[in-house]
Design an enzyme around this catalytic site. Structure first.
Site, PDB file in Angstrom:
ATOM      1  N   ILE A 183       1.091  -0.752  -0.476  1.00 41.30           N
ATOM      2  CA  ILE A 183       0.115  -0.029   0.234  1.00 41.30           C
ATOM      3  C   ILE A 183       0.980   0.937   0.533  1.00 41.30           C
ATOM      4  CG2 ILE A 183      -1.521   0.894   0.673  1.00 41.30           C
ATOM      5  CD1 ILE A 183      -1.716  -0.974   2.951  1.00 41.30           C
ATOM      6  N   HIS A 184       0.421   2.204  -0.349  1.00 39.09           N
ATOM      7  CA  HIS A 184       1.127   3.123  -1.547  1.00 39.09           C
ATOM      8  C   HIS A 184       0.555   4.163  -1.289  1.00 39.09           C
ATOM      9  CE1 HIS A 184       2.555   2.692  -4.729  1.00 39.09           C
ATOM     10  NE2 HIS A 184       3.303   4.155  -5.164  1.00 39.09           N
TER      11      HIS A 184
END
Ligand code: UD1
Ligand code: UDP
Length: 383
Positions: A218-219
């Site tokens: 996740i970013h």
């Protein structure tokens, strides 16, 4: 001999640049000289140096040390410093990859002083201008002289924006050359797969050898910077090991790590533990990542590159977004747009764990995209 100046700055660009640099070394060292410029957008060891070492990318000739900041400051500083480097180096063309602030800064700085821009990974669109990358991509494509799209959809997007390819060299910013080639990230996956299997110790370290697990990343700011969305994703990650008896490995991007710090005391964050089947680890090296992708049953991600690598490894992917640039994956049914919706993420994961897709047509080339691209670059009739 032509002189290419490559600008990189963020993790996925180091990885993409590795494929082209390797090909220049192996096949074109007599005809192409490459100068590498690192903007410094990513700077932690695990976000930068580790890739230069592991992927044998030549040491950058210039490191601008720009670092993090809001869009205006970061891009503005890059513009000023890149222009000075371009004036000094006087390359035949500037090579940029993908869609980060380093990409758009280099494209603007180069095009304003009439240096041809070569955009590798052109034409990708999410049709969502809330994403900073969408603006970077559109801008970069429209000032480029050579555009290389890794997908048919990318070629169509460029045509729909009125970008038509010149029939033959010489190309220019007004009459660009637009080409559909393979994807350089696929070159890398093939090239490094055996090396990863031989040298990565990540599975042993996490005690996951011969164990079923899901890999997650996740970013994207849309997910990390919204409490509601991040909570929705975290709830899904907590539910999956309990529901399907599979562990989850989550290598954490520094943007996400900072967000997690502020959640340290929350009940939700405290449940992200190996005892609950969730392995939160710092961002990993490329070989470790390839090994994790290769060994995972399924991948959950909001990353562009990781979506594609899921396909290369013939793994289903649950995409934590409402749209994707890599439309082939969803069209084929090997990826699902689950947004940050807990129920959709868990359901899609359960479905794919039961029914693994088997058909992954070769839509990203045959692993020689770098060779195809450099052949065209060499024949583009530079001044
Ligand atoms: C950038 C790209 C994104 C790409 C991603 C790949 C833009 C606008 N975004 O997003 O398209 O998918 O890289 O990973 O260019 N940080 C560190 N150490 C580092 C790098 C970053 O701590 O080495 C932290 C800083 O707090 C920084 C934040 O991460 O503010 C975000 O970094 P930044 O480069 O601005 O954007 P990314 O989210 O990494
Ligand atoms: N990657 C990596 N280590 C990690 C996470 C990702 O080496 O901990 C690699 C991944 O294999 C892929 C690339 O980084 O090649 C994708 O970059 P990222 O997700 O940062 O950005 P995006 O592709 O979304 O722009």
């Amino acid at each position: 001999m032509i002189k290419l100046l490559t600008v990189v700055g963020a993790r996925p660009q180091f990885i993409k640049a590795a494929a082209i640099s390797r090909m220049i070394r192996e096949r074109y060292s007599d005809s192409i000289r490459e100068i590498i410029v690192h903007t410094g957008q990513h700077y932690d060891h695990q976000m930068s140096d580790v890739f230069f070492k592991e992927l044998e990318i030549p040491e950058p000739h210039h490191n601008l040390g720009i670092g993090s900041g809001n869009h205006g400051r970061q891009t503005g500083e890059m513009l000023m410093k890149l222009e000075a480097v371009f004036e000094k180096e006087q390359p035949d063309a500037v090579v940029v990859y993908g869609d980060t602030n380093s990409t758009v800064a280099a494209a603007l700085a180069a095009s304003k002083i009439n240096l041809p821009v070569i955009h590798i990974e052109a034409g990708l669109r999410s049709f969502n201008k809330q994403m900073p990358e969408e603006i970077n991509r559109i801008f970069t494509d429209h000032v480029s002289t050579l555009l290389f799209s890794p997908t048919r959809a990318g070629m169509d997007n460029l045509k729909n924006e009125g970008l038509l390819s010149g029939k033959q060299p010489p190309y220019s910013i007004d009459q660009p050359g637009i080409f559909h080639t393979g994807d350089i990230m696929y070159d890398n996956t093939l090239f490094f797969a055996d090396k990863a299997r031989e040298s990565s110790g990540i599975l042993a370290k996490l005690e996951l050898k011969n164990k079923k697990f899901v890999l997650a990343t996740i970013h994207r700011p849309v997910n990390t910077d919204s409490d509601d969305r991040l909570t929705g994703i975290m709830e899904a990650l907590i539910e999956i090991p309990a529901a399907f008896g599979t562990d989850i490995v989550l290598p954490v991007h520094p943007r996400t790590a900072k967000k997690f710090e502020s959640l340290h005391d929350s009940d939700l964050y405290r449940q992200l533990t190996p005892e609950n089947g969730i392995h939160l680890i710092p961002a990993v090296s490329y070989l470790d990542m390839i090994m994790l992708e290769y060994s995972a049953s399924l991948i959950i991600t909001d990353s562009g590159g990781v979506q594609k690598e899921a396909w290369f490894m013939e793994k289903p992917v649950v995409i934590l977004r409402t749209e994707t640039e890599w439309t082939e994956i969803v069209a084929q049914g090997n990826g699902v747009l689950a947004d940050a919706n807990t129920k959709k993420i868990v359901e899609a994961t359960g479905n794919y764990l039961k029914n693994q897709p088997v058909d992954f047509p070769k839509v990203y080339g045959n692993g020689n995209a770098a060779g195809e691209i450099l052949e065209i670059v060499l024949n583009a009739a530079w001044k």
